[in-house]
Design an enzyme around this catalytic site. Structure first.
Site, PDB file in Angstrom:
ATOM      1  N   LYS A 190     151.288  16.757  56.778  1.00  0.00           N
ATOM      2  CA  LYS A 190     150.059  16.859  57.578  1.00  0.00           C
ATOM      3  C   LYS A 190     150.390  16.825  59.073  1.00  0.00           C
ATOM      4  O   LYS A 190     151.166  15.972  59.522  1.00  0.00           O
ATOM      5  CB  LYS A 190     149.105  15.713  57.211  1.00  0.00           C
ATOM      6  CG  LYS A 190     147.715  15.812  57.850  1.00  0.00           C
ATOM      7  CD  LYS A 190     146.772  14.704  57.354  1.00  0.00           C
ATOM      8  CE  LYS A 190     145.382  14.837  57.933  1.00  0.00           C
ATOM      9  NZ  LYS A 190     144.451  13.770  57.478  1.00  0.00           N
ATOM     10  N   SER A 197     139.780  15.382  55.623  1.00  0.00           N
ATOM     11  CA  SER A 197     140.438  16.137  56.660  1.00  0.00           C
ATOM     12  C   SER A 197     141.792  16.729  56.273  1.00  0.00           C
ATOM     13  O   SER A 197     142.252  17.670  56.918  1.00  0.00           O
ATOM     14  CB  SER A 197     140.652  15.246  57.885  1.00  0.00           C
ATOM     15  OG  SER A 197     141.580  14.212  57.596  1.00  0.00           O
ATOM     16  N   SER A 248     139.865  11.066  53.364  1.00  0.00           N
ATOM     17  CA  SER A 248     140.562  12.318  53.666  1.00  0.00           C
ATOM     18  C   SER A 248     141.741  12.674  52.781  1.00  0.00           C
ATOM     19  O   SER A 248     142.305  13.760  52.931  1.00  0.00           O
ATOM     20  CB  SER A 248     141.039  12.314  55.110  1.00  0.00           C
ATOM     21  OG  SER A 248     139.973  12.662  55.941  1.00  0.00           O
TER      22      SER A 248
HETATM   23  N1  GLN Z   1     135.300  12.594  56.505  1.00  0.00           N
HETATM   24  C1  GLN Z   1     135.465  11.326  57.139  1.00  0.00           C
HETATM   25  C2  GLN Z   1     135.293  11.476  58.625  1.00  0.00           C
HETATM   26  O1  GLN Z   1     134.987  12.518  59.043  1.00  0.00           O
HETATM   27  C3  GLN Z   1     136.811  10.736  56.793  1.00  0.00           C
HETATM   28  C4  GLN Z   1     137.933  11.375  57.491  1.00  0.00           C
HETATM   29  C5  GLN Z   1     139.271  10.770  57.181  1.00  0.00           C
HETATM   30  O2  GLN Z   1     139.437  10.068  56.184  1.00  0.00           O
HETATM   31  N2  GLN Z   1     140.207  11.009  58.055  1.00  0.00           N
HETATM   32  O3  GLN Z   1     135.465  10.575  59.387  1.00  0.00           O
END
Ligand code: GLN
Length: 497
Positions: free
Chosen positions: A79, A154, A178
């Site tokens: 990532k 994400s 995410s």
């Molecule tokens: N979808 C969640 C957010 O937008 C979690 C994102 C994540 O776990 N990095 O904050």
């Protein structure tokens, strides 16, 4: 069978036995990437030569008799939020365009030490803020099951890369879901380890009290092998846990749930907004676990419903503070520095141009929630909710070994559908966020396809802090039973490629 169809464990064993070289395995995956990347767009950065060089170096280390772990020579997609010395790191933000980190994140370093070969850096929502990878400043990533749909987020580049057979393994980070949510909607395994079980050093910070690196794989054992490879205490991370890593690989090989007590979270099983096909597969998984000898009980955690609003105060608050470091002086982009403007003007212009709309929304929300006069009413109140949720988890884990729920309320949604509706987007993490707020471990494993759309459904297995092995144990049991029913893994091929 072609190399790209093998599991990471199989590839590692073949490389160790000298049946195939790490360079050949890397090449097979690079070829696959060349073939499918135009459709999937999982990677932000690929450099064939750097990858092959790494692979050849691993081959040389093995040849010299160096003892490397079970994943030596296995390729991995990384990532683009972990720093890498030899590749750019952008967090999918324009503000970091062209930045070359001077150091490796601890996770990166440990991957290299274990002999994993980094294929490239994967796409994500900018600074990991989002649930669809549509917030990337660079490109859209497509779900290999249906290219018109999102791969989750994400860590959507990482989930798509594994689901598209571009890589057997990838890394992700889970702040609110995410890893688990993208794993669920692409039909693969994704694990959020216990907070502090994997190092945040060199991970570009979003919400520091929640950010947790973890693995993606196409099966439970591969995920456990990867987690073991990069986990463990790190003195460079002040919240890293100085305790032995739970034996996740052993648990993944064991997969026996006879006598285990499993709690179904009532509020998350049948609540509003759950897609019928998701619910149907979840209910079947519950029955399956019972038939394997687990004792299933219903558990009520009423405050879990408040997790999402609490998260959207805590995470933006931490982000508003963390992202203050992007000041146009130290990293990446600098706009308007023509000798006529003050440092403050350059900073304002750079941040206006460098951050995308969702990141700005979070910074504004967080700055507001932390401002004097509002701090207690918003941030302070959210922290209290966090404590109540932790107590409910504690009470539940007095009665049961693990808790289960669907990972997400729906399957992968169409690209564009929620892009202009932040609330709808945020709801994708309804079931994953409670475990982030308390630092608990949780995994998502595939449990079938929804009848309405034929898209993958994830089962979430949650466990207490340092109970990571329980997630793998139950996950392995479900996987084994379902694979014998399906005649192999759910994801036999990337259907739309
Ligand atoms: N979808 C969640 C957010 O937008 C979690 C994102 C994540 O776990 N990095 O904050």
């Amino acid at each position: 069978m072609s190399l790209i169809r093998k599991t990471a464990a199989e590839l590692g064993a073949m490389i160790a036995a000298g049946e195939v070289s790490a360079a050949e395995v890397a090449e097979a995956h690079l070829d696959r990437m060349a073939e499918v990347e135009p459709k999937v767009k999982a990677f932000l950065h690929v450099d064939r030569e750097t990858t092959l060089e790494q692979a050849r170096a691993v081959d040389a280390r093995l040849k010299a008799g160096e003892k490397l772990g079970p994943l030596a020579g296995v390729p991995i997609a990384h990532k683009d939020i972990f720093t890498t010395r030899d590749m750019p790191t952008t967090a999918a933000s324009k503000i970091l365009q062209g930045w070359r980190p001077p150091y490796d994140a601890t996770v990166t370093r440990r991957l290299r030490e274990a002999g994993l070969v980094i294929l490239g850096k994967t796409n994500l929502d900018e600074f990991a803020m989002g649930s669809s990878t549509e917030n990337s400043a660079y490109q859209l990533t497509h779900n290999p099951w249906d290219l018109t749909r999102v791969p989750g987020g994400s860590s959507g580049g990482s989930s798509a890369a594994v689901a598209a057979y571009e890589a057997p393994l990838s890394t992700g980070t889970d702040t609110g879901g995410s890893i688990r949510q993208p794993a669920a909607v692409t039909g693969i395994v994704g694990m959020k380890p216990t907070y502090g079980g994997s190092s945040r050093y060199g991970l570009i910070a979003f919400a520091s009290s929640l950010d947790t690196p973890g693995p993606f794989a196409r099966n439970v054992l591969d995920a456990a092998l990867l987690q073991e490879a990069f986990s463990g205490h790190d003195p460079m991370d002040s919240t890293s846990i100085d305790a032995p890593v739970p034996s996740v690989v052993e648990a993944a090989r064991n997969g026996d749930v006879a006598g285990m007590r499993i709690g179904v979270v009532r509020e998350f099983a049948g609540g509003d907004g759950v897609q019928p096909g998701v619910l149907a597969r979840f209910n079947e998984a519950v029955q399956l676990l019972e038939s394997l000898g687990a004792k299933v009980v219903e558990v009520s955690c009423p405050s879990f419903a408040s997790a999402l609003p609490a998260y959207y105060l805590i995470a933006p608050s931490e982000c508003s503070s963390n992202l203050a470091r992007f000041d146009a002086m130290r990293y990446g982009l600098r706009v308007g520095d023509d000798g006529t403007r003050s440092a403050e003007e350059v900073m304002a212009l750079t941040r206006a141009a460098g951050f995308g709309p969702e990141v700005k929304r979070r910074i504004m929300l967080g700055t507001y929630a932390l401002s004097s006069g509002y701090y207690d009413a918003y941030y302070g109140q959210a922290q209290k909710v966090r404590t109540v949720i932790a107590r409910e988890f504690e009470a539940a884990y007095q009665q049961v070994d693990v808790l289960i729920s669907p990972t997400t309320p729906t399957t992968a949604f169409p690209i564009g559908e929620r892009a202009d509706d932040p609330m709808a987007m945020y709801l994708a993490d309804l079931y994953t966020i409670p475990s982030n707020l308390t630092g608990n471990a949780a995994i998502s494993v595939p449990c079938g396809l929804a009848d309405e759309d034929g898209l993958p459904v994830g089962l979430q297995i949650m466990a207490p802090v340092l109970g990571d092995d329980r997630c793998y144990r139950v996950g392995a049991a479900v996987e084994k039973a379902l694979e014998s029913r399906w005649g192999g893994p759910l994801l036999k091929e990337a259907p739309s490629l």
